[in-house]
Scaffold this active site. Structure first.
Site, PDB file in Angstrom:
ATOM      1  N   HIS A  96      40.190  37.447  31.255  1.00 44.90           N
ATOM      2  CA  HIS A  96      39.943  36.607  30.091  1.00 44.90           C
ATOM      3  C   HIS A  96      39.005  35.443  30.387  1.00 44.90           C
ATOM      4  O   HIS A  96      38.606  34.721  29.462  1.00 44.90           O
ATOM      5  CB  HIS A  96      41.269  36.096  29.508  1.00 44.90           C
ATOM      6  CG  HIS A  96      41.269  36.096  28.011  1.00 44.90           C
ATOM      7  ND1 HIS A  96      42.413  36.196  27.252  1.00 44.90           N
ATOM      8  CD2 HIS A  96      40.251  36.025  27.103  1.00 44.90           C
ATOM      9  CE1 HIS A  96      42.112  36.165  25.968  1.00 44.90           C
ATOM     10  NE2 HIS A  96      40.806  36.062  25.847  1.00 44.90           N
ATOM     11  N   ASP A 123      46.856  36.784  22.299  1.00 41.08           N
ATOM     12  CA  ASP A 123      47.143  36.667  23.723  1.00 41.08           C
ATOM     13  C   ASP A 123      48.582  36.174  23.910  1.00 41.08           C
ATOM     14  O   ASP A 123      49.102  35.430  23.068  1.00 41.08           O
ATOM     15  CB  ASP A 123      46.159  35.659  24.339  1.00 41.08           C
ATOM     16  CG  ASP A 123      46.085  35.705  25.858  1.00 41.08           C
ATOM     17  OD1 ASP A 123      47.014  36.252  26.488  1.00 41.08           O
ATOM     18  OD2 ASP A 123      45.114  35.167  26.407  1.00 41.08           O
ATOM     19  N   ASP A 127      45.561  30.020  27.435  1.00 42.92           N
ATOM     20  CA  ASP A 127      44.397  29.747  28.293  1.00 42.92           C
ATOM     21  C   ASP A 127      43.775  28.397  27.953  1.00 42.92           C
ATOM     22  O   ASP A 127      42.556  28.260  27.815  1.00 42.92           O
ATOM     23  CB  ASP A 127      43.361  30.867  28.173  1.00 42.92           C
ATOM     24  CG  ASP A 127      43.890  32.204  28.678  1.00 42.92           C
ATOM     25  OD1 ASP A 127      45.013  32.235  29.212  1.00 42.92           O
ATOM     26  OD2 ASP A 127      43.196  33.217  28.533  1.00 42.92           O
ATOM     27  N   HIS A 140      41.041  32.425  34.632  1.00 42.33           N
ATOM     28  CA  HIS A 140      41.144  33.085  33.325  1.00 42.33           C
ATOM     29  C   HIS A 140      42.047  32.273  32.397  1.00 42.33           C
ATOM     30  O   HIS A 140      42.182  32.627  31.229  1.00 42.33           O
ATOM     31  CB  HIS A 140      41.642  34.525  33.453  1.00 42.33           C
ATOM     32  CG  HIS A 140      43.040  34.690  33.975  1.00 42.33           C
ATOM     33  ND1 HIS A 140      43.707  35.899  33.945  1.00 42.33           N
ATOM     34  CD2 HIS A 140      43.902  33.824  34.535  1.00 42.33           C
ATOM     35  CE1 HIS A 140      44.905  35.766  34.452  1.00 42.33           C
ATOM     36  NE2 HIS A 140      45.048  34.513  34.819  1.00 42.33           N
TER      37      HIS A 140
END
Length: 307
Positions: A96, A123, A127, A140
């Site tokens: 990612h 997701d 993140d 990521h």
């Protein structure tokens, strides 16, 4: 629609080998033929190559592969920007970390067009760490924070041409959020629909509300689809499995609603690790979901027989 396929074989951000094979697995699973059968014009530009990694050190000693991820981000940013000139870029990850570059590139293109970019982040993880707050050091986990213009990336990551307004980001399917990320998400005003919200309210009303916002502002939408948005029982090929993800039907419903909206301008497919797959079923599912997003309907689906 014209689509440009770009492989982004990045595995430096995940801290685990295998994601660099993701683009090849998605192509092998029939992505291009699915898009072509749906009537789209498809150009596969192959895999992006990153430039040289310049030496970088950071006060957070936990960070891993910072020079490599910074170089990948720069390369992907330019490739996504170029591909979005007259087509829908579809980026095949890779972990990612690629989305830092993709979102930065398509946000620049949206500004050129006088449009507003929104992001749908599908997701298990937001993140939303910065370089300072990451404890694992796996980069990521910082892509959405970087693309949102959070402080702390200057001098290490490429300069950000255009930051995405965090209030125009919707995260859906979250079920693993670190305390620092929770605080940052709330402070930035990101829309958060974790799996409890999906369970309580249903995916459709939550997604519909966000899409209505995008349409009301004449916006365009980037979708970032991580394998771990899905429940690992149906999508095992990911190094960061978190139980309790989206079901097969929830995932297809999301893709079908996105297709109906007509708002999606770019797409990431990330974190597919073929080394962890079972006879390619996760890669096949990701291709099927992409087909749904690009116009495939339930009535088009043949019965499959498995021996």
């Amino acid at each position: 629609m014209r689509c440009v396929i770009l492989g982004a074989p990045v595995q430096d951000g995940a801290g685990r080998m295998g994601c660099e094979m993701g683009p090849s697995a998605l192509r092998t699973a029939g992505l291009i033929s699915v898009l072509t059968r749906l009537g789209h014009q498809v150009e596969d530009r192959g895999d992006i190559r990153r430039g040289p990694a310049r030496p970088l050190t950071h006060p957070n000693a936990a960070l891993k592969a910072l020079p490599e991820i910074a170089a990948w981000t720069a390369a992907i940013m330019e490739a996504a920007y170029a591909a979005s000139a007259a087509a829908m870029p579809i980026l095949l990850g890779g972990d990612h970390a690629i989305s830092a570059g993709t979102i930065a590139g398509v946000a620049r293109r949206a500004q050129d067009q006088g449009r507003t970019l929104f992001v749908l982040w599908l997701d298990a993880h937001p993140d939303f760490h910065t370089l300072e707050t990451s404890e694992s050091g796996n980069l990521h986990g910082v892509g959405l924070a970087y693309a949102s213009g959070l402080p702390g990336f200057a001098g290490w990551f490429p300069d950000l041409p255009v930051a995405v307004d965090p209030t125009r980001i919707c995260t859906m399917g979250l079920r693993s959020v670190d305390p620092a990320e929770r605080t940052a998400l709330a402070a930035a005003g990101v829309t958060v629909h974790d799996m409890r919200a999906v369970d309580e309210h249903g995916l459709a009303p939550l997604l519909r509300g966000f899409l209505q916002r995008v349409a009301a502002e004449n916006g365009i939408l980037h979708v970032s689809l991580d394998v771990d948005f899905l429940d690992p029982a149906i999508a095992p090929a990911v190094g960061t499995t978190v139980p309790g993800g989206a079901t097969f039907r929830e995932a297809h419903l999301a893709m079908e609603m996105l297709q109906d909206s007509g708002l999606v301008a770019s797409l990431d497919l990330v974190e597919l690790n073929p080394f962890l797959d079972e006879r390619g079923r996760t890669a096949t599912l990701m291709v099927d979901l992409t087909g749904s997003l690009m116009g495939k309907r339930i009535m088009d689906r043949p019965t499959r027989a498995f021996v």
